[in-house]
Design a protein around this motif. Structure first.
Motif, short mmCIF file in Angstrom:
data_model
loop_
_atom_site.label_atom_id
_atom_site.label_comp_id
_atom_site.label_asym_id
_atom_site.label_seq_id
_atom_site.Cartn_x
_atom_site.Cartn_y
_atom_site.Cartn_z
N TYR A 52 0.76 -1.09 -0.07
CA TYR A 52 0.18 0.07 -0.15
C TYR A 52 0.89 1.14 0.01
O TYR A 52 0.20 2.20 -0.28
N ALA A 84 -8.22 0.83 1.71
CA ALA A 84 -8.45 -0.37 1.14
C ALA A 84 -9.00 -1.20 2.33
O ALA A 84 -10.00 -2.26 2.01
N TRP A 85 -8.80 -1.12 3.65
CA TRP A 85 -9.46 -1.76 4.79
C TRP A 85 -10.66 -1.31 5.28
O TRP A 85 -11.12 -1.81 6.17
N HIS A 145 -11.33 -7.07 5.16
CA HIS A 145 -10.35 -6.83 4.31
C HIS A 145 -8.91 -7.00 4.33
O HIS A 145 -8.07 -7.24 3.94
N ASP A 156 -6.14 -9.79 3.03
CA ASP A 156 -4.67 -9.69 3.14
C ASP A 156 -3.72 -10.52 3.88
O ASP A 156 -2.74 -10.66 3.51
N ASP A 198 -10.05 -5.50 -3.12
CA ASP A 198 -9.90 -5.33 -1.87
C ASP A 198 -11.07 -5.91 -0.94
O ASP A 198 -10.90 -5.92 0.19
N HIS A 200 -14.33 -4.98 -1.09
CA HIS A 200 -15.45 -4.09 -1.06
C HIS A 200 -16.50 -4.46 -1.88
O HIS A 200 -16.14 -4.87 -3.24
#
Ligand code: GAL
Length: 681
Positions: free
Chosen positions: A176, A185-186, A215, A219, A505, A507
């Motif tokens: 990131y 992103a999270w 998220h 990862d 991500d 989302h």
């Protein structure tokens, strides 16, 4: 990746633990293995202390003596790096190498796989033992290949040590760049999770509600896989400096949270698999309703094949399952060792090594039986292995031939991991994967798993007439573009409910669904719902055929002049709404189905898309038998496997040659219980 194990024929081997037995037994054991047709042994995967009994003190003589004997007898050896079991001196002095559970409790010495991949101390000590082993043993003429570690992520596939947290922060910084980007992103604005320093970030920890940020979890799975791949490459790079020309590097999988495509590409010449179909009969989980039992291993073998078209079996079941604490299962019945060995070969294995020669007399695995029992006396299983060797000797021409499939099930790791952490996704994914596999098996449709990743080309997809991508929830532009090219070039792609509602991500997208797949599918999802539990089975009508739209329903509308409604829901408040849309796209067709795939629904799809029973003009056989096909340059090999104790009735519709007897067979043929046939077409 290299195509064949050493490029020569189909080999059999066996796992051996010279350290478990009196040295005086070695010569007799090797002679007996060779007499039974087992020409390769795998050794050393848990034997760190035999090479480095104390830190910095190296003793090579034990395996030197074994390798000399192997050479004298003409036995090939696969040598392993011993990093799955760090010694007691190591973990006692450097506890930071240990893995931890989510609460931070260390996973202690006393079993195996208790280390973490990210401790720099462990990495240094591993590099050292690998360097010492490879520089000493790799030149030995008996050594033909190397196994990295043993079963990465077996037994435990999550990592919560302090080293993991530190490495996770580096992984995220690299991904990131800035905390702002990570926070975006999270989605950390949700529930006030915003990070202001990298040191505030941890691997998932125990939280209230037992839910971690989804998220972050996505990862985290990517990070575990990255850790495994880097750990493997670190070892492979060292071995490559010393390995003789032609010797291979392999690893025995397959377990969760690992991108085997990357692992294979970066570190292996060939992937191997540990195949234990006897789990299908495990006492605590056996269910008479599960018609797939040991046949499910065909799905696992197809996963291995997705990495190595011709792969190896490093550990093939040869005796009963059982630790002293769990996993009890019966001794393979007469015929089953043969059945399971040929199951592996039918799916693309060109090397099969049994686990293990003699059953351990002590330790956690003293009930995990090998070919021989504790005494080493001649027995039924060894006789069966001898018979298998004779069969394998007669089928050498098969080596290098490729599994033949016209149907593919598309997968990718982002969706696999998302379906692990996300219940909405998981429910449809697991349901459809199980049923698609079973439908293919029961309708005798050989299939491949096809991983959508950067290295996949249109060419490799085009060998499939039909691709199922049951729930590609997470889509990105590249993958979608490749699927569009595949369909435009004439392919048929079947997508199920929930396609395209998330980005990379994790989302949910703000677009109309199915998001990036909207153009390809010619479909608009106007509303969606879980199948209401009080609704029973929600059905749809596809040209007079009733199909179930299970688990979750997308309510569809066709978009554009090439899209047409093929089926409409017939139950619930949305009866009459489209449930299946077909979009003609270039030369091909994209199908969007609003449900998850029930078994009968999957069968209807295979039938209507014209790919059911592709060998039906050669053979008809009961559902209880599997067929698998390998295609070589000269001939095509049709394997028929009977997983039941009862004989099966086959009907050969034309004369075909039995590979083992060389006799022509035609008409009605009986295949005995647990029996196998290989026909040459
Ligand atoms: C495998 C492992 C072997 C042995 C076997 C039986 O998972 O690689 O070392 O443990 O299972 O439990």
């Amino acid at each position: 990746m290299r195509k064949l194990i050493n490029g020569k024929g189909i080999d059999l081997g066996v796992c051996y633990y010279p350290e478990h037995w009196e040295e005086s037994l070695w010569a007799e054991d090797l002679d007996r293995m060779l007499e039974a047709g087992l020409g390769t042994v795998r050794i050393g995967e848990f034997a760190w202390s035999l090479i480095e009994p104390r830190e910095g003190e190296y003793t090579y003589d034990f395996f030197d003596r074994f390798l000399e004997l192997a050479l004298e007898k003409g036995m090939r050896v696969i040598f392993c790096t011993p990093t799955a079991t760090p010694p007691a001196w190591l973990t006692e002095k450097y506890p930071e190498v240990l893995n931890a559970d989510m609460e931070g409790n260390l996973i202690r010495h006393g079993s195996r796989r208790h280390y973490n991949y990210n401790s720099s101390v462990y990495q240094r000590l591993c590099c050292n033992i690998v360097e010492k082993s490879a520089s000493h043993y790799a030149k030995h003429p008996a050594v033909v290949g190397w196994q990295l570690d043993n079963e990465f992520n077996c037994e435990r596939d999550t990592f919560y040590s302090e080293s993991d947290t530190e490495a996770f922060r580096c992984f995220l910084q690299e991904k990131y760049g800035t905390l702002d980007e990570l926070n975006r992103a999270w989605g950390t604005v949700f529930w006030n999770q915003t990070y202001t320093e990298w040191t505030e970030i941890y691997v998932p920890r125990k939280t209230n509600t037992n839910s971690n940020n989804p998220h972050q979890m996505l990862d985290y799975y990517r990070f575990i896989s990255d850790s495994v791949c880097r750990f493997a490459k670190m070892q492979a790079d060292i071995i490559r400096k010393y390995a003789k020309e032609g010797d291979f590097i392999t690893h025995n999988g397959m377990f969760a949270n690992i991108d085997y495509q990357r692992l294979g590409r970066e570190s292996l010449d060939v992937l191997m698999y540990d195949s234990y179909p006897d789990f299908g009969y495990e006492l605590d989980t056996y269910s008479p309703a599960d018609i797939m039992r040991d046949r499910k291993w065909s799905r696992n073998l197809s996963e291995v094949r997705a990495v190595s078209p011709n792969f190896g079996i490093m550990e093939q079941q040869s005796g009963a399952n059982g630790w002293n604490t769990r996993m009890e299962a019966p001794t393979p019945r007469p015929g089953q060792i043969t059945l399971w060995t040929i199951q592996s070969i039918a799916h693309g294995a060109d090397f099969v090594s049994y686990f293990r020669w003699r059953t351990a007399r002590f330790g956690t695995e003293m009930y995990w039986h090998g070919i021989l029992d504790y005494s080493g006396r001649e027995n039924r299983r060894l006789r069966e292995v001898r018979e298998i060797s004779r069969k394998i000797a007669a089928m050498q021409e098969i080596s290098g031939s490729k599994y033949d499939a016209k149907v593919g099930i598309v997968k990718d790791y982002d969706n696999i991991w998302d379906s692990q952490l996300d219940r909405w996704h998981g429910r449809v994914e697991h349901f459809s994967q199980k049923n698609l596999f079973e439908a293919m098996e029961l309708l005798h449709v050989p299939f491949d798993f096809v991983y959508l990743e950067n290295h996949v080309t249109l060419e490799s997809l085009r060998q499939y007439e039909v691709l199922f991508y049951p729930h590609g929830v997470i889509l990105d532009r590249e993958r979608t573009a490749l699927l569009e090219e595949y369909v435009a070039a004439g392919g048929k792609l079947v997508m199920g409910c929930r396609t395209g509602y998330k980005d990379m991500d994790g989302h949910c997208v703000a677009d109309f669904l199915p998001g990036l797949a909207a153009k390809l599918s010619g479909t608009d999802v106007q509303e969606y719902t879980f199948v209401p539990p009080d609704e029973g089975r929600v059905m749809a009508d596809w040209d007079g055929v009733a199909i179930e739209a299970a688990v979750f329903n997308d309510l569809l509308a066709p978009v554009g002049e090439n899209a047409e409604v093929l089926a409409r829901y017939t139950s619930s408040y949305y009866a009459g709404t489209p449930a299946l849309v077909r979009n003609r796209f270039g030369k091909g067709e994209a199908y969007y189905f609003g449900g998850a795939f029930a078994l009968d629904t999957a069968k209807v799809f295979l039938d209507k898309l014209g790919v059911a029973d592709p060998w039906g003009d050669v053979i008809s056989l009961p559902e209880s038998c599997e067929i698998a096909v390998r295609r070589g340059a000269e001939a095509t090999y049709l394997f028929v496997l009977n997983y039941l104790a009862q004989p099966a009735q086959l009907l050969l519709k034309r004369a075909v040659k039995n590979l083992w007897t060389a006799a022509e067979e035609t008409g009605e043929v009986v295949l005995e219980g647990y029996g196998v046939k290989v026909y040459v077409l």
